[in-house]
Structures are given as structure tokens and as C-alpha cells.
Design a protein around this motif. Structure first.
Motif, PDB file in Angstrom:
ATOM      1  N   TYR A 280       0.830  -1.206   0.000  1.00  0.00           N
ATOM      2  CA  TYR A 280       0.000   0.000   0.000  1.00  0.00           C
ATOM      3  C   TYR A 280       0.862   1.253   0.000  1.00  0.00           C
ATOM      4  O   TYR A 280       0.578   2.219  -0.715  1.00  0.00           O
ATOM      5  CB  TYR A 280      -0.945   0.023   1.201  1.00  0.00           C
ATOM      6  N   VAL A 281       1.927   1.245   0.781  1.00  0.00           N
ATOM      7  CA  VAL A 281       2.831   2.397   0.807  1.00  0.00           C
ATOM      8  C   VAL A 281       3.531   2.550  -0.537  1.00  0.00           C
ATOM      9  O   VAL A 281       3.650   3.662  -1.066  1.00  0.00           O
ATOM     10  CB  VAL A 281       3.846   2.280   1.964  1.00  0.00           C
ATOM     11  N   ALA A 282       3.980   1.448  -1.115  1.00  0.00           N
ATOM     12  CA  ALA A 282       4.657   1.505  -2.414  1.00  0.00           C
ATOM     13  C   ALA A 282       3.715   2.039  -3.496  1.00  0.00           C
ATOM     14  O   ALA A 282       4.102   2.909  -4.293  1.00  0.00           O
ATOM     15  CB  ALA A 282       5.179   0.123  -2.795  1.00  0.00           C
ATOM     16  N   ILE A 283       2.487   1.578  -3.509  1.00  0.00           N
ATOM     17  CA  ILE A 283       1.513   2.070  -4.485  1.00  0.00           C
ATOM     18  C   ILE A 283       1.209   3.542  -4.237  1.00  0.00           C
ATOM     19  O   ILE A 283       1.100   4.335  -5.170  1.00  0.00           O
ATOM     20  CB  ILE A 283       0.236   1.212  -4.447  1.00  0.00           C
ATOM     21  N   GLY A 284       1.099   3.906  -2.958  1.00  0.00           N
ATOM     22  CA  GLY A 284       0.882   5.311  -2.628  1.00  0.00           C
ATOM     23  C   GLY A 284       2.012   6.193  -3.115  1.00  0.00           C
ATOM     24  O   GLY A 284       1.792   7.301  -3.615  1.00  0.00           O
ATOM     25  N   LEU A 285       3.247   5.713  -2.994  1.00  0.00           N
ATOM     26  CA  LEU A 285       4.402   6.479  -3.474  1.00  0.00           C
ATOM     27  C   LEU A 285       4.384   6.617  -4.992  1.00  0.00           C
ATOM     28  O   LEU A 285       4.704   7.673  -5.529  1.00  0.00           O
ATOM     29  CB  LEU A 285       5.695   5.826  -3.012  1.00  0.00           C
ATOM     30  N   ILE A 286       4.030   5.537  -5.669  1.00  0.00           N
ATOM     31  CA  ILE A 286       3.955   5.591  -7.136  1.00  0.00           C
ATOM     32  C   ILE A 286       2.902   6.596  -7.579  1.00  0.00           C
ATOM     33  O   ILE A 286       3.138   7.427  -8.471  1.00  0.00           O
ATOM     34  CB  ILE A 286       3.659   4.195  -7.715  1.00  0.00           C
ATOM     35  N   VAL A 287       1.758   6.575  -6.928  1.00  0.00           N
ATOM     36  CA  VAL A 287       0.688   7.520  -7.260  1.00  0.00           C
ATOM     37  C   VAL A 287       1.111   8.937  -6.892  1.00  0.00           C
ATOM     38  O   VAL A 287       0.923   9.882  -7.665  1.00  0.00           O
ATOM     39  CB  VAL A 287      -0.622   7.124  -6.545  1.00  0.00           C
ATOM     40  N   LEU A 288       1.701   9.105  -5.710  1.00  0.00           N
ATOM     41  CA  LEU A 288       2.074  10.431  -5.227  1.00  0.00           C
ATOM     42  C   LEU A 288       3.128  11.084  -6.109  1.00  0.00           C
ATOM     43  O   LEU A 288       2.983  12.242  -6.504  1.00  0.00           O
ATOM     44  CB  LEU A 288       2.591  10.318  -3.796  1.00  0.00           C
ATOM     45  N   TRP A 289       4.175  10.370  -6.429  1.00  0.00           N
ATOM     46  CA  TRP A 289       5.255  10.973  -7.208  1.00  0.00           C
ATOM     47  C   TRP A 289       4.979  10.925  -8.688  1.00  0.00           C
ATOM     48  O   TRP A 289       5.746  11.481  -9.485  1.00  0.00           O
ATOM     49  CB  TRP A 289       6.588  10.317  -6.872  1.00  0.00           C
ATOM     50  N   GLY A 290       3.872  10.294  -9.093  1.00  0.00           N
ATOM     51  CA  GLY A 290       3.479  10.312 -10.497  1.00  0.00           C
ATOM     52  C   GLY A 290       2.755  11.573 -10.884  1.00  0.00           C
ATOM     53  O   GLY A 290       2.570  11.869 -12.060  1.00  0.00           O
ATOM     54  N   VAL A 291       2.354  12.367  -9.884  1.00  0.00           N
ATOM     55  CA  VAL A 291       1.615  13.613 -10.166  1.00  0.00           C
ATOM     56  C   VAL A 291       2.587  14.679 -10.586  1.00  0.00           C
ATOM     57  O   VAL A 291       3.621  14.862 -10.027  1.00  0.00           O
ATOM     58  CB  VAL A 291       0.828  14.058  -8.899  1.00  0.00           C
TER      59      VAL A 291
END
Length: 115
Positions: free
Chosen positions: A104-115
Motif C-alpha cells: 500500500y505504501v509503495a503504491i501510494g508512493l507511485i501515485v504520489l510521485w506520479g503527479v
């Protein structure tokens, strides 16, 4: 040579402080997001993208994601040790749930830094 077993395990005070600290950070983030929704008349994709393009918000979100992972890990450890008596099952559940938390944290990071 005899080792003190308590030094190899968790410290209850450390868990207590970690849980309270992470809960405060998670609460502050939730209050911030709720305040953003209340202060912004219309939340559009552009407004949401603009909010998360700010480096400070990305940092706050990253810290909050890590706090959620730590909070979840300690909480699950406490619940599993209280309610799951079979050591092998407890270890397997702990591993799977910790892996999910990390995912969940890894996916959150991917989503967060993809913006």
C-alpha cells in the motif's frame, strides 16, 4: 553468556510512543485534507493536482504513508499476539499483512510521485 531476552524484543514504551506519534501525524494529515475540502469550493482534477504538485504536500503525504505503515505494523502485531495463539499461523499472517502494508505504501508512493 546469558542474553537478556527483553533487549531482543520490542519495548512496550517504544511501541506506545510510536503509536501515539504516528496517530498524531495521521490525524494532522486527515484534518488538513478535510480542511482543504471545506476551504475549496469546487475540488476539480486541476485543483487536486495542484495541491499534490507542491513538494511540501508530497513530503507530508510521504511521512503520513510511512506513519500509516508503522502504525499498522505495531497494531497488527499487538492484535495477532493477543488473538492468534498458533505461532506459525501468527507468523504467516504477520508476514502477509506486513507485506500488504508495504505494498500500500509503495503504491501510494507511485501515485504520489506520479503527479
Amino acid at each position: 553468556m546469558v542474553l537478556n531476552q527483553a533487549t531482543l524484543k520490542r519495548d512496550g514504551v517504544q511501541d506506545f510512543v510510536s503509536l501515539r506519534t504516528t496517530a498524531l501525524i495521521i490525524s494532522a494529515y486527515a484534518i488538513f485534507i478535510i480542511g482543504y475540502f471545506l476551504a475549496t469550493p469546487e475540488v476539480t482534477f486541476e485543483a487536486w493536482t495542484g495541491l499534490f504538485s507542491n513538494l511540501a504536500i508530497k513530503g507530508f503525504t510521504l511521512i503520513t504513508l510511512v506513519c500509516i505503515m508503522v502504525h499498522t505494523h505495531i497494531g497488527l502485531w499487538q492484535v495477532l499476539t493477543d488473538y492468534v495463539k498458533c505461532a506459525k499461523l501468527r507468523a504467516a499472517l504477520g508476514f502477509v499483512l506486513s507485506l500488504m502494508s508495504l505494498a500500500y505504501v509503495a503504491i501510494g508512493l507511485i501515485v504520489l510521485w506520479g503527479v
